[in-house]
Write a protein that holds these residues in place. Structure first.
Motif, PDB file in Angstrom:
ATOM      1  N   PHE A  81       0.795  -1.224   0.000  1.00 31.91           N
ATOM      2  CA  PHE A  81       0.000   0.000   0.000  1.00 31.91           C
ATOM      3  C   PHE A  81       0.831   1.279   0.000  1.00 31.91           C
ATOM      4  O   PHE A  81       0.293   2.373   0.038  1.00 31.91           O
ATOM      5  N   GLY A  82       2.168   1.168  -0.025  1.00 33.70           N
ATOM      6  CA  GLY A  82       3.037   2.341   0.001  1.00 33.70           C
ATOM      7  C   GLY A  82       2.968   3.157  -1.285  1.00 33.70           C
ATOM      8  O   GLY A  82       2.330   2.780  -2.263  1.00 33.70           O
ATOM      9  N   ALA A  83       3.668   4.280  -1.278  1.00 36.08           N
ATOM     10  CA  ALA A  83       3.610   5.243  -2.384  1.00 36.08           C
ATOM     11  C   ALA A  83       4.038   4.632  -3.720  1.00 36.08           C
ATOM     12  O   ALA A  83       3.516   5.009  -4.762  1.00 36.08           O
ATOM     13  N   PRO A  96      -0.869   8.523   4.239  1.00 37.30           N
ATOM     14  CA  PRO A  96      -0.704   8.951   5.635  1.00 37.30           C
ATOM     15  C   PRO A  96      -0.762   7.796   6.634  1.00 37.30           C
ATOM     16  O   PRO A  96       0.010   7.773   7.601  1.00 37.30           O
ATOM     17  N   VAL A  97      -1.625   6.818   6.405  1.00 39.98           N
ATOM     18  CA  VAL A  97      -1.712   5.710   7.365  1.00 39.98           C
ATOM     19  C   VAL A  97      -0.519   4.764   7.237  1.00 39.98           C
ATOM     20  O   VAL A  97      -0.049   4.221   8.232  1.00 39.98           O
ATOM     21  N   VAL A  98      -0.008   4.567   6.025  1.00 43.79           N
ATOM     22  CA  VAL A  98       1.176   3.732   5.851  1.00 43.79           C
ATOM     23  C   VAL A  98       2.390   4.423   6.475  1.00 43.79           C
ATOM     24  O   VAL A  98       3.208   3.786   7.149  1.00 43.79           O
ATOM     25  N   HIS A 118      -6.028  -1.462   7.819  1.00 38.05           N
ATOM     26  CA  HIS A 118      -7.068  -2.436   7.468  1.00 38.05           C
ATOM     27  C   HIS A 118      -8.406  -1.737   7.229  1.00 38.05           C
ATOM     28  O   HIS A 118      -9.084  -2.019   6.233  1.00 38.05           O
ATOM     29  N   ARG A 119      -8.786  -0.830   8.116  1.00 36.23           N
ATOM     30  CA  ARG A 119     -10.063  -0.107   7.940  1.00 36.23           C
ATOM     31  C   ARG A 119     -10.044   0.730   6.670  1.00 36.23           C
ATOM     32  O   ARG A 119     -11.017   0.754   5.922  1.00 36.23           O
ATOM     33  N   ARG A 120      -8.941   1.426   6.406  1.00 34.06           N
ATOM     34  CA  ARG A 120      -8.845   2.289   5.219  1.00 34.06           C
ATOM     35  C   ARG A 120      -8.926   1.451   3.945  1.00 34.06           C
ATOM     36  O   ARG A 120      -9.637   1.800   3.006  1.00 34.06           O
ATOM     37  N   VAL A 121      -8.212   0.336   3.906  1.00 36.32           N
ATOM     38  CA  VAL A 121      -8.251  -0.539   2.731  1.00 36.32           C
ATOM     39  C   VAL A 121      -9.661  -1.084   2.550  1.00 36.32           C
ATOM     40  O   VAL A 121     -10.183  -1.120   1.434  1.00 36.32           O
ATOM     41  N   LEU A 125     -10.789   0.319  -1.041  1.00 36.81           N
ATOM     42  CA  LEU A 125     -10.257  -0.529  -2.097  1.00 36.81           C
ATOM     43  C   LEU A 125     -11.081  -1.795  -2.267  1.00 36.81           C
ATOM     44  O   LEU A 125     -11.782  -2.212  -1.360  1.00 36.81           O
ATOM     45  N   THR A 126     -10.933  -2.387  -3.420  1.00 36.53           N
ATOM     46  CA  THR A 126     -11.537  -3.689  -3.663  1.00 36.53           C
ATOM     47  C   THR A 126     -10.417  -4.713  -3.638  1.00 36.53           C
ATOM     48  O   THR A 126      -9.747  -4.947  -4.630  1.00 36.53           O
ATOM     49  N   VAL A 127     -10.201  -5.262  -2.462  1.00 35.55           N
ATOM     50  CA  VAL A 127      -9.232  -6.334  -2.287  1.00 35.55           C
ATOM     51  C   VAL A 127     -10.000  -7.490  -1.681  1.00 35.55           C
ATOM     52  O   VAL A 127     -10.596  -7.362  -0.623  1.00 35.55           O
ATOM     53  N   ILE A 128     -10.017  -8.599  -2.367  1.00 36.98           N
ATOM     54  CA  ILE A 128     -10.714  -9.774  -1.875  1.00 36.98           C
ATOM     55  C   ILE A 128      -9.648 -10.770  -1.441  1.00 36.98           C
ATOM     56  O   ILE A 128      -8.948 -11.343  -2.264  1.00 36.98           O
ATOM     57  N   GLY A 129      -9.512 -10.935  -0.149  1.00 36.49           N
ATOM     58  CA  GLY A 129      -8.514 -11.856   0.368  1.00 36.49           C
ATOM     59  C   GLY A 129      -8.979 -13.288   0.235  1.00 36.49           C
ATOM     60  O   GLY A 129      -9.978 -13.670   0.816  1.00 36.49           O
ATOM     61  N   LEU A 130      -8.287 -14.062  -0.544  1.00 33.78           N
ATOM     62  CA  LEU A 130      -8.568 -15.494  -0.659  1.00 33.78           C
ATOM     63  C   LEU A 130      -7.467 -16.191   0.135  1.00 33.78           C
ATOM     64  O   LEU A 130      -6.505 -16.687  -0.406  1.00 33.78           O
ATOM     65  N   TRP A 131      -7.608 -16.134   1.447  1.00 37.40           N
ATOM     66  CA  TRP A 131      -6.528 -16.551   2.334  1.00 37.40           C
ATOM     67  C   TRP A 131      -6.284 -18.042   2.253  1.00 37.40           C
ATOM     68  O   TRP A 131      -7.187 -18.848   2.280  1.00 37.40           O
TER      69      TRP A 131
END
Length: 165
Positions: A81-83, A96-98, A118-121, A125-131
Motif C-alpha cells: 500500500f506504500g507510495a 498517511p496511514v502507511v 485495514h479499515r482504510r483498505v 479498495l476492492t481487495v478480496i482476500g482469498l486466504w
C-alpha cells in the motif's frame, strides 16, 4: 442477468493469473463461481507471469489474482500500500496511514496503525482476500497411514500405525 433483463448481454471481465497450476485452478474456480451467480459474469482468464506488486500485469485487466505470502506486516504494508506500490499510486489517501505505521515505535502503536490500514483498505479498495495457509509437517519414518497429502493435523489418526524402521 439476461433472464431478468431480456436483451441485456452479460458483462465480461478479464482475470489475470499466474502460471502455477494451483493458481490456474483457483482462477478457473473463480470463473465458474462468477458465471453461476445471478449476475452471470463472463470471465476471460489470461495467464501472465510478468505482474508484480509495483506495476501490475502488462495487459488490460479487471481482476488480478495475486499470490502473496504475508510474512512481516511492517514491510508488507509498505510493499502493498506504500507510495510506490500499484495500490498506493491509485489511492494517495493510504499514504498517511502507511507512513504512520512506519513511525510507530511501540507494539501497541504498530497494532493500532495496522488496524487503521485495514479499515482504510476495507473502505476504499476492492481487495478480496482469498486466504490460504501453507502447512508443513515432519513425519517420522516409522509413522505409516498418514496419507500422501494430509489436509489437517491429525487427519485420519485412527489409521496411523507406528512400525519398526
Amino acid at each position: 442477468l439476461s433472464s431478468l433483463f431480456p436483451g441485456v448481454t452479460k458483462p465480461s471481465v478479464t482475470l489475470v493469473h499466474g502460471s502455477d497450476p494451483v493458481i490456474r485452478r483457483a482462477a478457473e474456480a473463480i470463473q465458474n463461481q462468477l458465471l453461476l451467480d445471478e449476475v452471470g459474469l463472463r470471465v476471460k482468464l489470461v495467464e501472465s507471469s510478468d505482474a508484480d506488486l509495483q506495476h501490475g500485469p502488462s495487459q488490460d485487466w479487471d481482476l488480478w489474482f495475486v499470490e502473496w505470502c504475508a510474512m512481516e506486516p511492517l514491510l508488507d504494508a509498505q510493499r502493498l500500500f506504500g507510495a510506490n506500490s500499484l495500490v498506493g499510486r491509485g489511492d494517495p489517501a493510504l499514504q498517511p496511514v502507511v507512513q504512520a505505521l512506519q513511525r510507530a515505535n511501540t507494539w501497541e502503536g504498530v497494532q493500532a496503525e495496522l488496524h487503521r490500514i485495514h479499515r482504510r483498505v476495507n473502505q476504499r479498495l476492492t481487495v478480496i482476500g482469498l486466504w490460504q495457509i501453507d502447512e508443513h509437517a515432519v513425519i517420522h519414518r516409522t509413522l505409516h497411514g498418514v496419507g500422501t497429502q494430509p489436509f489437517g493435523l491429525y487427519q485420519n489418526i485412527r489409521q496411523w500405525q507406528v512400525k519398526s524402521p
